[in-house]
Design an enzyme around this catalytic site. Structure first.
Site: not given
Length: 326
Positions: A64, A191, A68, A93
């Site tokens: 992740r 995911h 980001h 975040n």
């Protein structure tokens, strides 16, 4: 139909690999640290492995983190910078983890190879290693990224996927990063590991007059919805999380796609992948063939970790990932 789809995927992948090699030649390169810090990749892998052995959630957090970071300002470790109004300040975040792994690897690298390995490369390689440690494919990625010097909270929201996004919104955002429809479906497979806060899929439910949750999104499997409502009841603490993948939450595999076909995608942005004919075909292919998913993952991950990279004289090599050198 299945054979035609796979042929198309392979053709797209081959075209990408030719383009990517040309791109790498001008900026990043494989074995970039072979002379300047030959132990760099081993140090990073050992750090990721050590943290993951005590905390199995680390691979999902690192995966992740790279998303980001790369989607905002490019893959330049801008997400690592601390301070007022930096990217870490944005609500989207605040739940990102894995920073301690990157910082730990950086401290070791600074002892062996001072001022040599960028935080941006550490993030990319750590995410790559995290996937393999969780059972995914081992891949090579080019290095030579440099660290950015700009980190603004205002840049976050327009550049990251919201879990309530429609197909059109996701396609548009991915395209702005140079990522295709195929990349969107492949990279959504991240995911298959990781966790999510209850608030991230709260829009799929609604409260009745007694404050009890009811399923609002009828595309979600009813039995799966009941489990989610039990784990995330009305008034649940903001810190509560659930697994992205209800089947094999700690294993990087193709179960994500099988879950989608069973209407057990956690986010609305997951479920829309089977509501579109073009993406549903790809979901079916990856659900039926894990090797095909892994092959495409390797190529899409290369593209992801090459978004907006800084190299040459652009940016810097930070001494500490939390702050610029100036």
């Amino acid at each position: 139909m299945e054979k035609r789809t796979r042929t198309l995927s392979v053709a797209i992948s081959s075209l990408f690999m030719f383009s990517f090699v040309c791109f790498v030649k001008g900026s990043l390169s494989f074995n970039f640290y072979a002379a300047s810090c030959p132990s760099a990749e081993l140090i990073i892998r050992d750090t990721v492995s050590s943290f993951s052995s005590t905390d199995p959630s680390i691979p999902g957090k690192l995966l992740r983190l790279v998303f980001h970071d790369c989607f905002v300002e490019g893959c330049d470790a801008s997400l690592m910078l601390q301070g007022n109004n930096t990217e870490q300040s944005d609500p989207g975040n605040r739940s990102v983890g894995g920073f301690s792994v990157i910082d730990s690897a950086k401290r070791v690298l600074e002892k062996f190879c001072p001022g040599t390995v960028s935080c941006a490369d550490i993030i990319a390689m750590a995410a790559r290693d995290a996937v393999e440690i969780a059972g995914g494919p081992r891949i090579m990625i080019p290095t030579g990224r440099r660290d950015g010097m700009v980190s603004l909270a205002s840049n976050v929201r327009p550049n990251i996927v919201d879990t309530s996004f429609s197909m059109d919104e996701m396609v548009q955002l991915f395209a702005s990063k140079g990522l295709s429809l195929l990349d969107l479906v492949v990279l959504s497979g991240a995911h298959t590991i990781g966790t999510a806060h209850c608030s991230s899929f709260r829009d799929r439910f609604e409260e009745d007059s007694r404050g009890k949750l009811m399923l609002a999104d009828k595309t979600l499997d009813s039995d799966y919805a009941k489990v989610l409502m039990e784990e995330c009841p009305s008034g649940v603490q903001p810190s509560v999380k659930v697994n992205n993948d209800p089947q094999t939450s700690l294993v990087f595999d193709n179960m994500y796609y099988q879950n989608l076909l069973a209407h057990k995608g956690l986010f609305q942005s997951d479920s829309v992948l089977i509501s579109n004919d073009s993406t549903r075909i790809l979901v079916e292919d990856f659900a039926n063939d894990q090797d095909l998913f892994f092959q495409n993952w390797a190529q899409s991950f290369l593209k992801l970790t090459s978004v907006g990279v800084k190299s040459g004289d652009v940016g810097e090599i930070r001494i500490s990932c939390a702050s610029t050198n100036a």
